[in-house]
Enzyme design. Structure first.
Site, PDB file in Angstrom:
ATOM      1  N   TYR A  19      43.827  18.948  13.855  1.00  0.00           N
ATOM      2  CA  TYR A  19      43.812  20.405  13.785  1.00  0.00           C
ATOM      3  C   TYR A  19      45.167  20.945  13.337  1.00  0.00           C
ATOM      4  O   TYR A  19      46.215  20.498  13.806  1.00  0.00           O
ATOM      5  CB  TYR A  19      43.441  20.993  15.146  1.00  0.00           C
ATOM      6  CG  TYR A  19      43.108  22.453  15.086  1.00  0.00           C
ATOM      7  CD1 TYR A  19      42.152  22.935  14.198  1.00  0.00           C
ATOM      8  CD2 TYR A  19      43.743  23.359  15.918  1.00  0.00           C
ATOM      9  CE1 TYR A  19      41.835  24.266  14.139  1.00  0.00           C
ATOM     10  CE2 TYR A  19      43.438  24.711  15.870  1.00  0.00           C
ATOM     11  CZ  TYR A  19      42.483  25.159  14.976  1.00  0.00           C
ATOM     12  OH  TYR A  19      42.175  26.487  14.916  1.00  0.00           O
ATOM     13  N   ASP A  24      36.957  25.851  17.072  1.00  0.00           N
ATOM     14  CA  ASP A  24      38.305  25.285  17.192  1.00  0.00           C
ATOM     15  C   ASP A  24      38.849  25.438  18.600  1.00  0.00           C
ATOM     16  O   ASP A  24      38.450  26.329  19.359  1.00  0.00           O
ATOM     17  CB  ASP A  24      39.254  25.955  16.192  1.00  0.00           C
ATOM     18  CG  ASP A  24      38.909  25.587  14.756  1.00  0.00           C
ATOM     19  OD1 ASP A  24      38.233  24.568  14.549  1.00  0.00           O
ATOM     20  OD2 ASP A  24      39.306  26.334  13.840  1.00  0.00           O
ATOM     21  N   ASP A  80      41.790  26.376  19.703  1.00  0.00           N
ATOM     22  CA  ASP A  80      42.825  27.354  20.010  1.00  0.00           C
ATOM     23  C   ASP A  80      42.196  28.643  20.537  1.00  0.00           C
ATOM     24  O   ASP A  80      40.988  28.735  20.740  1.00  0.00           O
ATOM     25  CB  ASP A  80      43.694  27.627  18.782  1.00  0.00           C
ATOM     26  CG  ASP A  80      42.877  28.144  17.601  1.00  0.00           C
ATOM     27  OD1 ASP A  80      41.668  28.383  17.768  1.00  0.00           O
ATOM     28  OD2 ASP A  80      43.454  28.316  16.512  1.00  0.00           O
ATOM     29  N   GLU A 130      41.746  31.490  19.092  1.00  0.00           N
ATOM     30  CA  GLU A 130      40.817  32.102  18.149  1.00  0.00           C
ATOM     31  C   GLU A 130      39.451  31.434  18.248  1.00  0.00           C
ATOM     32  O   GLU A 130      38.412  32.099  18.255  1.00  0.00           O
ATOM     33  CB  GLU A 130      41.368  31.972  16.722  1.00  0.00           C
ATOM     34  CG  GLU A 130      40.666  32.840  15.698  1.00  0.00           C
ATOM     35  CD  GLU A 130      41.056  34.299  15.791  1.00  0.00           C
ATOM     36  OE1 GLU A 130      40.286  35.130  15.293  1.00  0.00           O
ATOM     37  OE2 GLU A 130      42.100  34.611  16.377  1.00  0.00           O
ATOM     38  N   HIS A 165      47.107  20.424  21.579  1.00  0.00           N
ATOM     39  CA  HIS A 165      47.907  19.486  22.364  1.00  0.00           C
ATOM     40  C   HIS A 165      48.494  18.363  21.538  1.00  0.00           C
ATOM     41  O   HIS A 165      49.065  17.435  22.084  1.00  0.00           O
ATOM     42  CB  HIS A 165      47.068  18.906  23.496  1.00  0.00           C
ATOM     43  CG  HIS A 165      45.852  18.170  23.024  1.00  0.00           C
ATOM     44  ND1 HIS A 165      45.929  16.932  22.449  1.00  0.00           N
ATOM     45  CD2 HIS A 165      44.544  18.509  23.038  1.00  0.00           C
ATOM     46  CE1 HIS A 165      44.699  16.517  22.126  1.00  0.00           C
ATOM     47  NE2 HIS A 165      43.853  17.461  22.477  1.00  0.00           N
ATOM     48  N   ARG A 178      46.475  24.107  13.395  1.00  0.00           N
ATOM     49  CA  ARG A 178      47.140  25.241  14.062  1.00  0.00           C
ATOM     50  C   ARG A 178      47.646  24.759  15.420  1.00  0.00           C
ATOM     51  O   ARG A 178      46.896  24.698  16.380  1.00  0.00           O
ATOM     52  CB  ARG A 178      46.174  26.425  14.218  1.00  0.00           C
ATOM     53  CG  ARG A 178      45.797  27.054  12.883  1.00  0.00           C
ATOM     54  CD  ARG A 178      45.000  28.342  13.067  1.00  0.00           C
ATOM     55  NE  ARG A 178      44.699  28.951  11.792  1.00  0.00           N
ATOM     56  CZ  ARG A 178      43.597  28.729  11.083  1.00  0.00           C
ATOM     57  NH1 ARG A 178      42.679  27.910  11.575  1.00  0.00           N
ATOM     58  NH2 ARG A 178      43.389  29.307   9.922  1.00  0.00           N
ATOM     59  N   GLU A 217      32.507  26.656  13.011  1.00  0.00           N
ATOM     60  CA  GLU A 217      32.850  27.827  12.211  1.00  0.00           C
ATOM     61  C   GLU A 217      32.392  27.752  10.754  1.00  0.00           C
ATOM     62  O   GLU A 217      31.967  28.745  10.176  1.00  0.00           O
ATOM     63  CB  GLU A 217      34.371  28.067  12.205  1.00  0.00           C
ATOM     64  CG  GLU A 217      34.950  28.444  13.537  1.00  0.00           C
ATOM     65  CD  GLU A 217      35.485  27.235  14.270  1.00  0.00           C
ATOM     66  OE1 GLU A 217      36.382  27.421  15.093  1.00  0.00           O
ATOM     67  OE2 GLU A 217      35.001  26.116  14.015  1.00  0.00           O
TER      68      GLU A 217
END
Length: 967
Positions: free
Chosen positions: A322, A95, A97, A99, A369, A324, A8
């Site tokens: 991470y 990422d 997740d 998103e 996780h 989030r 990203e």
């Protein structure tokens, strides 16, 4: 063989590049490369005639979203396509997740690769994690993509359907959101409770006793009288201020407490009971997104938005995992690393006997996780990271919380001593930490600022049953029950998560939206809802009850999670929600005509008293003797604190007119102390047709209207004062007081007055001395990020700096803000030149060097371009008299309508608070605005104003967005 890896951000790309073998090229997508249209300009020309294109979702065609590549991403897409042509393989490393999964899917849709595709996921950026992820790639998870797309469509439908209704019925530029509206309702409900609250008073006794064996006195409080418990704050009914029905307690008033004190003083005190309890306290789990936001707000005073921005940077630079995540789970690698830190720093005694694993309580934890922790198989000590400032503080917080999770339990001995004196029973409480355990590393904060931390000890002397301590003092203490606390950011995040409302990863943007849209203001860490929030919440509660029902919203989250797991089909759910018998579209259409705009703009506080939402802010509306009277309300009055007395004073001022404080000898005009929309101010003369804009000056912060004397008011109206002419340029040198503090200025060159210098007595010589000094940044010095090299035209250096309002490019006197989606550390010289060129076109004067030539007498300093009107950054050392009244506002940026935001259309230019000092006390028109003339200055300490108000040097910096950003 070559492989293209897409992440990203440039920072993430730069970090991951060092962990990949040769033949791997890493590029950044700069976030999403496609999205729903944010404005009418984004809609393709061939679709502009379609009604559904405004929303960006074709409801009639199975809710098909309209995805477009924004203009600022077209260059990025072009570069990615060019890189893909040279690659034999495409690896999507966004990422892990939903998103990130969605970004990967959009990249596939846009790039249309003809080479093999892999999806690489990892939760930390370390060599081991990257190599492990590279060896175990997978495909894009269509279910996660669909769940994210459904969430995006759902939020768009709610925002774009309800927000226009709010514009029509209440005020422009408002927004409604699926989660945002529920969060606003929580703030409003708490404020309603505070307004309805009735305080109760009760008294008790506190004794200071000394052990018969000597030592320091200890405190004991009265807990029962005649065998009946003494009333405390929890026994009062908040609606009446009286003891709640059914409570069998002793309620002392002042007279009774004083009489009891006199009765007990000559009596003997005897220890009747000593009880000890040994407690074991376990450490808190490692951080999740929500708990990190809460703790950073409590301990570091960081907003949720700031916390996530710093955490994002720490993750992308490889310092933490991470950020989030809903999970409190730690990997075996992380547990080993944490336990090694405990052994090396605290010793074997502080290590938990067995590795401690935590279980996630959230039903639908799925963002990642593992918990947020330091990255790697060995945790770097905070001092070894090289981090500084807020980055270091947040990393230190994460490090301590993670390490503490593997430390031994704390052992605490609690002691309670009961002392009998006559019919009164007193209790003394003590706490001793027998073994600190994890307290050595970390203690969780509290939302209650007065609450003691867990590791604070309260010592009691050794006491035994039958001991007779000596009474050193006995006091009767009065108490008042307090209304429920307003939400802090931390408390609101905690409530949203506990209720299952929204996703923790979106809380930061939701709170930011609530503040920027005027639904709440942040004061002393608390979120205070505005009257606008009251009006919007009341409308939604009456006509769209489910949408602001926390349980309904939480159930929506569960359904979205079930879509992600494949348990629920997304299309039937959207159809039922939007097009069903009780669907949103039908509700809005059927109830729009039934909602009266005039009624929706009124908030009924009492039968004869209401607050209206007008074009120029809130106003009070009182029915008296069969007529209606209106008066403007200061915007900073919390709804719960608006008293009847305050309202009567505003109405009286409106009816009778202000009483002059005195007469100004020079002009013969009266001087008034008035209260307007933006607070109290002084005014010279009356507003008349010939003089519609009398001179005004706001009161300095902390100064109350009743403290203003005639001399003080004259001082406030006297500035800026001219000290003389500059010996070189011939321009006037002035001293004044702006919204950022006292200053001296000459030809647009400002310097803050340091502490000790008085704005009314500073001399020309002192002003010239200050003006000759290099400019400083006051509270925040601009930090250099990188040097880009000389400008090709004049060879002057071009730098990338980080200032008060974010990163920017500097060339001489010209500054250009770097767009939010660009990484300042990866900015090239060519890109900087483009930004500077655009900035020079918009504010050409900003790029010219000052020549030092005097301006003509006809022009004078008041005719020069105003700092607030220039888009280039003004790097002055103090606030200009006019410029800072137009400080950059988040509301001027066209907000991207993300998960919970609402569309921003035409009514984006709401009257700005900084352009008006006050308003006429009615809803009809704004107060004559002094914003277009030099702002009246403020007085100094010799006029009985606290020196701290006038002598705090603060440096402003005004920036505007470059063309690469929405303005």
């Amino acid at each position: 063989m070559t492989a293209l890896v897409i992440v990203e951000s440039p920072t993430k790309a730069r970090t991951i590049r060092g962990f990949l073998p040769q033949g791997y090229e890493v590029q950044a997508s700069m976030g999403h490369v496609r999205d729903l249209p944010q404005s009418a300009a984004d809609i393709p020309a061939d679709l502009k005639s379609q009604d559904w294109a405004r929303i960006g979702v074709n409801v009639a065609n199975n809710f098909e979203p309209l995805y477009i590549v924004p203009k600022d991403k077209q260059k990025v897409v072009k570069e990615l396509k060019a890189a893909l042509k040279k690659a034999d393989e495409l690896i999507l490393a966004t990422d892990e997740d939903r998103e990130g999964e969605s970004i990967s899917w959009h990249l596939l849709e846009v790039l249309k690769p003809k080479v093999p595709i892999k999806r690489m996921v990892f939760h930390e950026i370390t060599r081991e994690a990257i190599q492990e992820a590279l060896a175990h790639c997978r495909q894009v998870d269509e279910r996660l993509v669909r769940a994210q797309e459904t969430r995006r469509i759902l939020d768009r439908l709610v925002g774009y359907t309800l927000s226009p209704l709010l514009w029509k019925k209440i005020a422009p530029k408002l927004s409604a959101g699926r989660v945002q509206s529920v969060a606003v309702r929580l703030l409003v409900e708490r404020e309603r409770q505070r307004r309805a609250f009735r305080s109760g008073q009760y008294w008790d006794l506190q004794a200071h006793l000394q052990s018969p064996r000597g030592g320091d006195p200890f405190a004991a409080v009265l807990v029962s009288l005649g065998g009946k418990r003494l009333a405390g704050g929890q026994d009062f009914d908040p609606a009446t201020g009286q003891i709640a029905q059914g409570r069998d307690v002793v309620h002392l008033n002042q007279a009774e407490a004083e009489a009891l004190r006199e009765q007990l003083l000559p009596l003997a005190w005897t220890v009747s009971d000593v009880e000890e309890r040994r407690l074991h306290r376990k450490p808190a789990p490692p951080f999740t997104t929500s708990t990190l936001q809460q703790e950073a707000n409590r301990k570091l005073r960081l907003s949720a938005q700031e916390t996530m921005r710093i955490a994002q940077r720490l993750y992308e630079e490889g310092y933490i995992t991470y950020m989030r995540t809903d999970s409190v789970h730690l990997s075996e690698q992380a547990i080993r690393a944490a336990r090694e830190c405990v052994l090396s720093k605290y010793g074997q005694a502080y290590l938990s006997p067995e590795p401690r694993q935590f279980t996630t309580k959230a039903k639908a934890a799925q963002e990642a996780h593992e918990a947020i922790r330091p990255a790697g198989s060995q945790f770097r000590l905070p001092a070894e990271t090289g981090l500084q400032g807020r980055d270091l503080e947040l990393y230190d917080l994460i490090w301590k919380r993670t390490v503490a999770s593997q430390m031994a339990e704390a052992r605490i001995l609690q002691v309670g001593v009961h002392i009998q004196v006559g019919e009164a029973l007193f209790r003394a409480s003590g706490k001793r930490i027998e073994f600190p355990g994890f307290f050595r590393a970390y203690v969780e904060g509290s939302d209650d600022p007065d609450a003691a931390l867990e590791d604070q000890e309260v010592h009691l002397p050794p006491l035994q049953v039958g001991d007779q301590p000596r009474c050193v003092s006995l006091q009767a203490l009065g108490h008042q029950t307090q209304p429920p606390d307003r939400y802090t950011e931390a408390a609101l995040v905690k409530t949203l998560e506990s209720e299952g409302i929204g996703r923790p990863s979106t809380y930061a943007s939701i709170i930011d939206t609530i503040i920027s849209r005027g639904y709440a203001r942040l004061h002393n860490k608390t979120l205070i809802p505005t009257f606008t929030a009251f009006a919007v919440t009341a409308l939604l509660e009456e006509h769209f009850t489910e949408l602001v029902d926390p349980h309904f919203t939480a159930r929506m989250e569960e359904t979205l999670d079930e879509i992600a797991s494949g348990e629920v089909a997304w299309l039937p759910y959207l159809r039922e929600f939007y097009l069903g018998e009780q669907g949103l579209e039908r509700k809005v259409r059927s109830r729009e005509d039934a909602i009266e705009a005039a009624k929706a703009r009124l908030i009924q506080l009492d039968p004869d008293l209401s607050i209206g939402i007008g074009s120029y802010g809130p106003y009070v509306r009182l029915e008296k003797d069969g007529s209606e009277i209106r008066a403007s309300l200061p915007e900073d009055i919390p709804p719960a604190d608006l008293s009847r007395e305050h309202v009567e004073a505003l109405i009286k001022q409106k009816q009778e007119g202000p009483t002059p404080l005195g007469i100004d000898e020079e002009t013969g005009l009266p001087i008034y102390v008035l209260t307007g929309r933006f607070g109290p101010y002084v005014q010279l003369g009356d507003a008349t047709p010939d003089q519609p804009k009398p001179k005004r000056a706001s009161l300095p912060k902390g100064l109350k209207p009743e403290q203003v004397t005639l001399e003080l008011a004259k001082g406030l109206l006297s500035l800026p004062r001219t000290l003389g002419s500059h010996p070189v340029s011939g321009q006037p040198v002035q001293a004044g007081l702006g919204r950022f503090g006292p200053y001296v200025v000459c030809d647009g060159d400002f310097r803050s007055l340091p502490a000790g210098d008085n704005v009314l007595t500073v001399t020309l010589e002192r002003a010239l001395e200050l003006l000759a000094q290099p400019k400083t940044r006051g509270r925040q010095t601009a930090q250099r990020i990188k040097d880009l090299g000389p400008h090709p035209l004049d060879q002057a250096p071009i730098q990338v700096l980080s200032g008060r309002y974010g990163p920017y490019v500097k060339h001489g006197d010209l500054n250009a803000t770097i767009p939010k989606d660009r990484d300042p550390e990866s900015l090239t010289l060519e890109e900087a030149l483009d930004l500077l060129a655009v900035q020079a076109e918009k504010a050409p004067e900003a790029g010219k060097k000052k020549t030092g030539k005097a301006k003509s007498a006809e022009t004078g300093p008041t005719k020069k371009p105003r700092a607030s009107r220039q888009k280039a950054t003004v790097e002055s050392d103090a606030a200009p008299e006019t410029g800072p009244t137009k400080k950059p506002r988040a509301s001027r940026q066209k907000a991207t309508v993300e998960s919970d935001a609402a569309p921003e259309t035409g009514p984006t230019k709401k009257p700005r608070a900084s352009r008006q000092k006050a308003t006429v006390e009615s809803d009809a028109a704004p107060e004559t605005s002094p914003a277009k003339k030099p702002r009246p200055s403020r007085t100094t300490a010799d006029l009985q104003v606290p020196a701290s108000i006038l002598e705090v040097p603060v440096t402003p910096r005004i920036t505007i967005k470059s063309r690469g950003q929405q303005a």
